[in-house]
Design a protein around this motif. Structure first.
Motif, PDB file in Angstrom:
ATOM      1  N   UNK A  36       0.820  -1.210   0.000  1.00  0.00           N
ATOM      2  CA  UNK A  36       0.000   0.000   0.000  1.00  0.00           C
ATOM      3  C   UNK A  36       0.856   1.262   0.000  1.00  0.00           C
ATOM      4  N   UNK A  37       1.997   1.200   0.682  1.00  0.00           N
ATOM      5  CA  UNK A  37       2.849   2.386   0.777  1.00  0.00           C
ATOM      6  C   UNK A  37       3.241   2.944  -0.579  1.00  0.00           C
ATOM      7  N   UNK A  38       3.550   2.051  -1.529  1.00  0.00           N
ATOM      8  CA  UNK A  38       3.950   2.508  -2.874  1.00  0.00           C
ATOM      9  C   UNK A  38       2.808   3.245  -3.582  1.00  0.00           C
ATOM     10  N   UNK A  39       1.572   2.834  -3.299  1.00  0.00           N
ATOM     11  CA  UNK A  39       0.443   3.423  -4.022  1.00  0.00           C
ATOM     12  C   UNK A  39       0.121   4.834  -3.547  1.00  0.00           C
ATOM     13  N   UNK A  40       0.552   5.201  -2.327  1.00  0.00           N
ATOM     14  CA  UNK A  40       0.285   6.551  -1.845  1.00  0.00           C
ATOM     15  C   UNK A  40       1.142   7.601  -2.559  1.00  0.00           C
ATOM     16  N   UNK A  41       2.122   7.145  -3.329  1.00  0.00           N
ATOM     17  CA  UNK A  41       2.943   8.090  -4.080  1.00  0.00           C
ATOM     18  C   UNK A  41       2.142   8.786  -5.167  1.00  0.00           C
ATOM     19  N   UNK A  42       1.077   8.129  -5.635  1.00  0.00           N
ATOM     20  CA  UNK A  42       0.224   8.721  -6.668  1.00  0.00           C
ATOM     21  C   UNK A  42      -1.227   8.495  -6.271  1.00  0.00           C
TER      22      UNK A  42
ATOM     23  N   UNK B 289      -3.971   9.752  -7.265  1.00  0.00           N
ATOM     24  CA  UNK B 289      -4.936   9.646  -8.356  1.00  0.00           C
ATOM     25  C   UNK B 289      -4.991   8.242  -8.951  1.00  0.00           C
ATOM     26  N   UNK B 290      -3.947   7.450  -8.734  1.00  0.00           N
ATOM     27  CA  UNK B 290      -3.897   6.108  -9.312  1.00  0.00           C
ATOM     28  C   UNK B 290      -4.565   5.055  -8.431  1.00  0.00           C
ATOM     29  N   UNK B 291      -4.960   5.456  -7.210  1.00  0.00           N
ATOM     30  CA  UNK B 291      -5.600   4.502  -6.302  1.00  0.00           C
ATOM     31  C   UNK B 291      -7.002   4.191  -6.801  1.00  0.00           C
ATOM     32  N   UNK B 292      -7.305   2.909  -6.985  1.00  0.00           N
ATOM     33  CA  UNK B 292      -8.607   2.514  -7.517  1.00  0.00           C
ATOM     34  C   UNK B 292      -9.545   2.051  -6.404  1.00  0.00           C
ATOM     35  N   UNK B 293     -10.740   1.634  -6.791  1.00  0.00           N
ATOM     36  CA  UNK B 293     -11.768   1.224  -5.829  1.00  0.00           C
ATOM     37  C   UNK B 293     -11.319   0.027  -5.004  1.00  0.00           C
ATOM     38  N   UNK B 294     -10.690  -0.955  -5.644  1.00  0.00           N
ATOM     39  CA  UNK B 294     -10.258  -2.159  -4.935  1.00  0.00           C
ATOM     40  C   UNK B 294      -9.284  -1.802  -3.821  1.00  0.00           C
ATOM     41  N   UNK B 295      -8.308  -0.940  -4.130  1.00  0.00           N
ATOM     42  CA  UNK B 295      -7.329  -0.537  -3.128  1.00  0.00           C
ATOM     43  C   UNK B 295      -7.994   0.206  -1.984  1.00  0.00           C
ATOM     44  N   UNK B 296      -8.906   1.120  -2.313  1.00  0.00           N
ATOM     45  CA  UNK B 296      -9.610   1.873  -1.269  1.00  0.00           C
ATOM     46  C   UNK B 296     -10.425   0.946  -0.373  1.00  0.00           C
ATOM     47  N   UNK B 297     -11.084  -0.045  -0.967  1.00  0.00           N
ATOM     48  CA  UNK B 297     -11.874  -0.998  -0.186  1.00  0.00           C
ATOM     49  C   UNK B 297     -10.984  -1.821   0.739  1.00  0.00           C
ATOM     50  N   UNK B 298      -9.825  -2.265   0.215  1.00  0.00           N
ATOM     51  CA  UNK B 298      -8.906  -3.058   1.022  1.00  0.00           C
ATOM     52  C   UNK B 298      -8.341  -2.241   2.185  1.00  0.00           C
ATOM     53  N   UNK B 299      -8.039  -0.972   1.937  1.00  0.00           N
ATOM     54  CA  UNK B 299      -7.532  -0.108   2.995  1.00  0.00           C
ATOM     55  C   UNK B 299      -8.602   0.145   4.057  1.00  0.00           C
ATOM     56  N   UNK B 300      -9.847   0.317   3.608  1.00  0.00           N
ATOM     57  CA  UNK B 300     -10.936   0.521   4.556  1.00  0.00           C
ATOM     58  C   UNK B 300     -11.130  -0.714   5.426  1.00  0.00           C
ATOM     59  N   UNK B 301     -11.061  -1.892   4.785  1.00  0.00           N
ATOM     60  CA  UNK B 301     -11.195  -3.134   5.542  1.00  0.00           C
ATOM     61  C   UNK B 301     -10.038  -3.294   6.527  1.00  0.00           C
ATOM     62  N   UNK B 302      -8.838  -2.887   6.096  1.00  0.00           N
ATOM     63  CA  UNK B 302      -7.674  -2.950   6.973  1.00  0.00           C
ATOM     64  C   UNK B 302      -7.880  -2.060   8.196  1.00  0.00           C
TER      65      UNK B 302
END
Length: 239
Positions: free
Chosen positions: A176-182, A184-197
């Motif tokens: 997840x850390x790498x994806x916070x660099x951009x 705008x590139x974070x998609x729905x799946x990533x957001x859902x996984x982070x919320x579940x985390x």
């Protein structure tokens, strides 16, 4: 209203609406079969019927959600008032891979509780707690008394591991850390996984300690039943 799982439906009419439902009655607190008469459609969205307990003859309102074509919706059966039974705990499916016998013991304890067999249910729950400690402890500690085994869990089980895993995921080089660099590139799946985390962390760090504290307080203030044959008096004094 409470959701009634399909597994509780014992038989259905030709239109697949429930005909008999087996569950714990909220009135007599016994496992019983509820029998229905006719279902009445209301507003093309729901159908309702009053099912009668075969034990105490009390009636419960059942509501069946409908699809647009008038057929029943899967997983759309509800009842009021709610069943007197206790549902399996959230996440119980993780018990089966750890120990199939332990999962069966938990299921047995739940069934005994729902049949109002309090003593047998309590003994089975104690067996579940002891079995869980045995599965998580090393062989050298399994012969200790149950309270000692539970105390030893803090040393044998790495309770900090879940947080260490989260730290690795959120590190700059982590998944997840790498994806916070951009952003705008974070998609729905990533957001859902982070919320579940985040929800899992809240459960682990906030909800679990809070509910354990509440339970400890309730246990400390619960009335202790007298043992059979014990006297409620203070005893006879010397003459």
């Amino acid at each position: 209203m409470q959701l009634v799982k399909d597994e509780h439906v014992q038989s259905r009419f030709s239109n697949t609406f429930p005909r008999t439902v087996e569950m714990v009655c909220p009135f007599c607190l016994k496992e019983a079969v509820f029998e229905t008469g006719t279902w009445q459609e209301h507003g093309r969205q729901v159908a309702a019927s009053e099912l009668t307990c075969a034990r105490c003859e009390e009636e419960i309102l059942f509501v069946q959600l409908l699809q647009s074509d008038g057929t029943r919706k899967e997983g759309g059966l509800y009842c009021y008032p709610k069943s007197g039974g206790r549902e399996p705990m959230p996440g119980v499916e993780y018990l089966q891979p750890l120990s199939a016998p332990l999962a069966r013991s938990y299921d047995s304890a739940l069934k005994l509780y729902n049949r109002a067999e309090w003593g047998a249910a309590a003994l089975t729950v104690r067996h579940v707690i002891a079995g869980l400690a045995n599965r998580l402890l090393g062989d050298d500690k399994r012969d200790m008394a149950l309270p000692r085994r539970l105390e030893a869990l803090a040393q044998d089980v790495d309770l900090a591991r879940p947080l260490q895993d989260v730290a690795q995921l959120l590190a700059p080089g982590g998944t997840f850390g790498r994806q916070f660099e951009d952003e705008a590139a974070i998609d729905k799946v990533t957001a859902e996984l982070l919320l579940e985390l985040a929800e899992q962390m809240i459960t682990y760090l906030v909800v679990l300690p809070g509910t354990m504290s509440d339970l400890k307080s309730r246990i400390a203030t619960a009335p202790v039943p007298l043992r059979r044959g014990s006297s409620s008096g203070s005893g006879s004094g010397a003459a």
